[in-house]
Design an enzyme around this catalytic site. Structure first.
Site, PDB file in Angstrom:
ATOM      1  N   GLU A  12      -2.267   2.330   2.165  1.00 49.27           N
ATOM      2  CA  GLU A  12      -2.834   2.619   0.852  1.00 49.27           C
ATOM      3  C   GLU A  12      -4.298   2.169   0.787  1.00 49.27           C
ATOM      4  O   GLU A  12      -4.638   1.065   1.220  1.00 49.27           O
ATOM      5  CB  GLU A  12      -2.006   1.881  -0.206  1.00 49.27           C
ATOM      6  N   LYS A  46      -0.838   9.181  -6.820  1.00 47.07           N
ATOM      7  CA  LYS A  46       0.242   8.289  -7.215  1.00 47.07           C
ATOM      8  C   LYS A  46       0.641   8.546  -8.660  1.00 47.07           C
ATOM      9  O   LYS A  46      -0.203   8.633  -9.552  1.00 47.07           O
ATOM     10  CB  LYS A  46      -0.188   6.832  -7.037  1.00 47.07           C
ATOM     11  N   CYS A  70       2.717   2.662  -2.399  1.00 43.55           N
ATOM     12  CA  CYS A  70       2.986   1.307  -2.879  1.00 43.55           C
ATOM     13  C   CYS A  70       4.413   1.195  -3.393  1.00 43.55           C
ATOM     14  O   CYS A  70       5.347   1.585  -2.713  1.00 43.55           O
ATOM     15  CB  CYS A  70       1.955   0.897  -3.919  1.00 43.55           C
TER      16      CYS A  70
END
Length: 577
Positions: A326, A392, A442
């Site tokens: 990430e 995301k 994540c």
């Protein structure tokens, strides 16, 4: 005969005086000592050891939950049940998510007392969900009206066992949903290497937790009834527990014990069922781990060092797919240095390597401004112009967006935070050769329902799952192993392999059965080379999500509240009057 009655009267009077409280119609109520709640908190703290990195913690979780349920049956009504559940939850969470202190104090610069207090307050909040579950159990198991000084102690029953399993599962589901959700330490995660892992493809992590709680309650029921039977057969004066079962035939011991063993055996047998099948050409994948120091990642020197490090790691050797952690490229995509961009594009085109890298995305307006920043993954397909993009969707509170009214709290930390824009709930997969790959970033992979939805609702169902993350904020703590354990549960639930590229660990490859087939040591620089085979087909959990366990739990609790022993007992008492 007078003396025993007088002794009993004196004992009752003594208990009434010690209670210091009165119930309805002046009836004194039993109270529990402080050590009861301290014991519940200690059991919660011990439960943290059921999770990773403890090996085979699934068996320990069953034992601890049996002890907790037995402890819960000591409670004197719904209030004491609520506080017992709250104490258990606080003990579990304050020891299980203490690594948040590391991010707030060591990396965020928050004063140690304030960071510690923040963790404690967060644990108190999370403990509300076990508290609510225990309270609901108390009502639906007919225990809420218990607690008068003359009442016999509550005794475990089949009815109470199903109420406990259902209330606990709903409590965990609510914790994973309310205020964007925080399903960390859901008890089902202990079973990825445990005897109940086979239930994961059917009902997900909350369903596994439901079965675990039911087994624990059935074990307690069998033990309590065996204890009552022993006292009856010994000819001694039975204690209060034995009195609760004036007739306890051996079948009352054998049946709940056999049911618990049958559930365990079923879980073990289900691990042999293949819900999905291999599909498409296997991929050679390189997962990169940069080990970029978190305290310098967003400084100019740190960003330059990260760009140099990842250019070297990416271009080291070809593969079908290379994945970075990430925000491995810690700059806005539009501001990416041209030498770096040209180097990795040339490498992709010349070697036939697809590259999926993490960076900050944004939307450029007509006047040249960049707005709607996103935490994104960008994909390079060799020989094709343009970039694949995944934004995301499930953002981290305080990390990627600031909840209303909490800017003062964020200002106490030196962590660069912002309000990111959200991606769509379901986004197209990244196609590598003929293998569709679904990305997540994540802690998105701790939400099983959302991963299942991505598989179920995607026009092109992905065969491989990829998680790109950075847990460098939390140091070398149990957070790394806990996150890996949750990723393994996603593989069990979906029947798909999960690949993890992380900054500091745990970078790993997980097969479709939830087994770690390769892993890099934490806090090292390197790449993990694996050959992975995607799958096709849907598990029952992918088809239904959490709906199955929610529906069963609500049905069980509604039945218990309407027809449970507490309500039936009150009805019989009313008839006698």
């Amino acid at each position: 005969m007078a003396e025993p009655i007088d002794s009993s009267a004196r004992e009752t009077a003594s208990r009434n005086a010690a209670s210091g409280a009165s119930g309805r119609n002046g009836a004194a109520r039993r109270t529990l000592p402080a050590w009861h709640y301290l014991g519940a908190a200690a059991l919660g703290a011990l439960n943290t050891l059921s999770f990773a990195p403890t090996p085979n913690g699934g068996w320990l979780a069953i034992a601890i939950f049996a002890a907790f349920y037995l402890w819960l049956t000591r409670t004197a009504g719904w209030k004491s049940a609520l506080f017992t559940g709250w104490a258990f939850g606080f003990g579990n969470f304050v020891t299980g998510v203490w690594w948040l202190y590391v991010s707030m104090h060591f990396y965020g610069g928050m004063p140690a007392p304030l960071a510690g207090a923040a963790v404690a307050l967060f644990a108190l909040y999370l403990g509300l969900y076990p508290a609510l579950a225990a309270c609901i159990w108390s009502f639906c198991a007919g225990h809420a009206s218990n607690g008068r000084a003359g009442d016999r102690p509550f005794s475990p029953t089949w009815h109470g066992a199903f109420a406990f399993a259902s209330a606990w599962a709903l409590g965990e589901w609510a914790r994973g949903y309310v205020f964007t959700g925080f399903p960390w330490l859901s008890i089902g995660y202990t079973q990825v290497d445990g005897p109940l892992a086979g239930f994961a493809p059917i009902a997900g992590v909350y369903g596994v937790g439901w079965v675990l709680a039911l087994i624990a309650a059935l074990v307690v029921e069998a033990l309590v009834r065996a204890w009552a039977l022993k006292h009856q057969s010994s000819g001694h004066q039975p204690d209060a527990t034995a009195q609760a079962h004036p007739r306890a035939p051996r079948v009352a011991v054998v049946v709940p014990a056999a049911a618990a063993l049958a559930l365990i055996a079923t879980g073990l047998l289900l691990t042999n069922v293949s819900w999905t099948q291999p599909a498409n050409t296997p991929l050679n994948v390189r997962l990169l781990q940069g080990n970029v120091k978190q305290d310098m990642k967003f400084s100019e020197a740190g960003m330059n060092a990260a760009l140099d490090e990842f250019q070297k790691l990416i271009t080291e050797k070809p593969a079908d797919l290379i994945v970075t952690p990430e925000t491995a490229i810690p700059v806005l995509l539009q501001e990416m240095p041209q030498p770096f961009a040209r180097a990795i594009r040339h490498f992709a085109d010349s070697t036939g390597t697809a590259i999926l890298f993490g960076a900050v995305g944004g939307t450029v307006t007509q006047d040249g401004r960049v707005v709607d920043f996103t935490n994104s993954l960008f994909g390079i397909t060799p020989g094709q112009p343009g970039l694949y993009r995944y934004d995301k969707h499930h953002l981290v509170p305080f990390g990627e967006f600031i909840p209303w009214g909490f800017h003062w709290f964020v200002n106490l930390m030196n962590i660069p935070l912002g309000d990111f824009a959200r991606g769509a709930p379901v986004q197209p997969p990244f196609l590598v050769h003929n293998q569709p790959v679904a990305a997540n970033i994540c802690y998105e992979d701790i939400f099983g329902e959302e991963i299942a939805r991505t598989v179920r609702e995607n026009p092109t169902a992905p065969g491989v799952l990829i998680n790109s993350t950075n847990l460098g904020w939390f140091g070398n703590t149990i957070a790394l192993d806990q996150h890996l354990q949750m990723a393994r549960m996603r593989s069990l639930e979906t029947g798909r392999p999960m690949l993890r590229a992380t900054n500091t660990g745990a970078t790993a490859a997980i097969d479709a059965r939830g087994r770690v087939i390769a892993r890099l040591p934490v806090y090292t620089v390197g790449s993990l080379d694996v050959r992975i085979e995607g799958t096709t087909g849907y598990t029952p959990y992918v088809r239904t999500g959490n709906n199955t366990v929610i529906a069963i739990s609500l049905l069980m609790l509604a039945f218990g509240f309407a027809f449970g022993p507490g309500r039936l007992g009150r009805g019989k008492a009313a008839d006698k009057r």
